[in-house]
Scaffold this active site. Structure first.
Site, mmCIF file in Angstrom:
data_model
loop_
_atom_site.group_PDB
_atom_site.id
_atom_site.type_symbol
_atom_site.label_atom_id
_atom_site.label_comp_id
_atom_site.label_asym_id
_atom_site.label_seq_id
_atom_site.Cartn_x
_atom_site.Cartn_y
_atom_site.Cartn_z
ATOM 1 N N HIS A 33 -24.493 3.515 -15.805
ATOM 2 C CA HIS A 33 -24.386 4.049 -16.521
ATOM 3 C C HIS A 33 -25.202 4.533 -15.384
ATOM 4 O O HIS A 33 -25.789 5.840 -16.389
ATOM 5 C CB HIS A 33 -24.728 4.119 -17.373
ATOM 6 N N HIS A 62 -18.136 1.398 -22.263
ATOM 7 C CA HIS A 62 -18.245 0.078 -21.403
ATOM 8 C C HIS A 62 -16.742 0.264 -20.587
ATOM 9 O O HIS A 62 -16.258 -1.142 -21.151
ATOM 10 C CB HIS A 62 -18.924 -0.525 -22.261
#
Lengths: 356, 356
Positions: free
Chosen positions: A56, A218
């Site tokens: 991320h 995700h």
């Protein structure tokens, strides 16, 4: 799979080695894995710690520095860090003022961060926890463990970090961070899936004329698959959902630092509507260039205007990503005078910097 | 083609409208197209102006602000801005101290920037030109118009912008910018082609196991197509080429502001070798996430160490991109005390900010 990587298993550690070389004023530990400020602990200053799965970036390690995170603990890609990482990071940066632990609401993160909280408490370090759960795409606590933590995490880390830097005490820092979360809403969409290195292929298939709306960071599925649409329609799609979401209520767990136990508490989002002022985060999922984000921002301002909501601060770029995924997310956080002041405070991290 | 856009023809203007809304302290003109500082002209301060085709964001518009560009003129995607854009921007920001025009070395840019130079000169505004040609992948002046301007552009804009901000006179600003260019070398590679919106499909096809080495920022072909290799090998591939390139000589045109005419001048790159200090730019081509860039930086430091070259400053992220292309470029610019001081000076632009 085409990526600029070496062995898949070295992805996280080699990235951290690169950061250590690029930012010699940060302390980078590979075992256990954490990135921490070198100039902490400082007496009277709360240490804000977060972490989560890698993939991320720049979240979280890119936000370690003066006026933001005291330390960040990266897990493997899309995998929670372990309790010992958080515990060791806390021991390195915590002063008598204690630790504020920011937890993105995912089952694995919550489990490991809660264990870490107990370890840090047992060490005699005052600790408070804040759960970030701003992704309005997922509401059901049955389907998942409640709403996911996404874009508001960035805003919370900046603001709670500024509060810690200003010397606010632990309970006040926690209260402010929780307020940011109650004031924040996010939603995203994907044009393409990300490719997790260990899997070696895309997480989900999208046809050339399809997008996934309500995506997680995700590669979790969204609310629904829709036809490719214009940037304006995409922006409208997300913004209208965000602006129609109000007063979401849920029961969450927070650490009771006085009694050393977990409390269940009902929290309710603040309303967002006409006359409110917000910060807008228009976030790239990683593979979308900034030029396209400005096209989104243009429409977002128009839509907020129509709802009587004024964007008084903005952040446009890749801040909480999903590897190479193409797409974007919008986060709106209602601001008040105190939050504006903390947002504007100087910050110096690899990914966010001003005033220093 | 999957992009977050509306009508293809509106890509540049809508992006600019988004920037105007996001940065109200910048002056955004749509006809002719330029982005300029609102607080110029200032007596005694040189105005640094650049521009080029869109699609390389944040370059150039993202670098307009205190301590960097006075104005930037975007063309359509991968297309030079027109002379009137540069002329109008110059009229808005130029003081008696004059204009320094930064030109990336591409045939269309050179043609239009030279015409603009003559128009600005005719207006009575003192002007100097600096050509940036740092991409060592292309050396032959027969095949192309000489080396292309790439990563060094970002470094030149920061340093010449700091010189202008500090009140250096026009000739000194020009001399410093030219020094950065003679001190700089770049090379890039692509894992995927970009997709130009008007074309609607990738500019070139790469197999799943191929990369293009020596790529340009407009999807120009590279030196050769090679097999997909590890991040370390890719980094080595580019770095060894950069470090073996020395004393490149070429004849370029520069404006003679005293006599109001063009001069041809031979310039020779400064050497780069053992004992030298550099700034390293590890640049995403747009679709490559920052995590992968850190893996590159890790290897780059090791390779420079082995050559006795010390990286004393770094910039890691998407700064001069090619739409959604996956890939990266490396730029090394030899630094001296004056260049370090100017690099470290405060800057406040949408894409690069510190100290303010």
């Amino acid at each position: 799979m085409k990526k600029i990587i070496n062995a898949v298993d070295d992805f996280v550690s080699e990235q951290m080695q690169g950061m250590a070389l690029a930012y010699p004023d940060l302390r980078v530990s590979l075992d256990p894995k954490y990135i921490a400020r070198m100039d902490l602990p400082q007496a009277g200053k709360v240490a804000l710690i977060s972490g989560g799965g890698s993939g991320h970036e720049p979240l979280h390690a890119g936000f370690v520095g003066t006026g933001m995170l005291a330390a960040a603990c990266p897990g493997e890609i899309f995998t929670s860090p372990t309790p010992d990482q958080l515990y060791e990071a806390a021991r390195i940066v915590a002063s008598d003022a204690g630790v504020l632990l920011l937890i993105k609401n995912y089952t694995g993160d919550v489990l490991n961060f809660e264990t870490a909280t107990e370890l840090i408490h047992a060490e005699g370090i005052p600790i408070q926890t804040v759960l970030v759960d701003d992704d309005i795409a997922v509401k059901s606590a049955i389907k998942t463990a409640g709403r996911r933590g996404t874009g508001s995490t960035v805003i919370t880390e900046k603001i709670a970090g500024a509060a810690a830097e200003a010397g606010y005490d632990l309970d006040t820092c926690a209260e402010i961070a929780r307020r940011v979360n109650r004031n924040g809403r996010s939603m995203g969409l994907a044009l393409t899936s990300c490719t997790v290195p260990a899997a070696g292929k895309v997480t989900f298939q999208l046809a050339t004329d399809e997008i996934e709306v309500g995506i997680g960071i995700h590669g979790e599925p969204g609310i629904r698959r829709e036809s490719l649409m214009s940037a304006d329609k995409m922006t409208e799609r997300l913004t209208e959902e965000i602006l129609s979401d109000n007063s979401y209520s849920r029961v969450i767990r927070e650490w009771d630092r006085i009694n050393g136990t977990w409390l269940e508490r009902e929290i309710v989002d603040e309303t967002l509507g006409r006359g409110d002022e917000v910060i807008a985060l228009v976030n790239s999922m990683g593979g979308t260039p900034i030029s396209e984000l400005y096209i989104v921002y243009r429409k977002l301002v128009e839509l907020c205007d129509a709802h009587g909501i004024k964007i008084i601060r903005n952040l446009i770029g890749p801040y909480i990503t999903s590897l190479d995924m193409q797409g974007f997310s919008i986060t709106l956080v209602k601001f008040d005078d105190e939050l504006i002041k903390l947002w504007d405070a100087p910050v110096k991290t690899p990914a966010l910097r001003w005033g220093i």
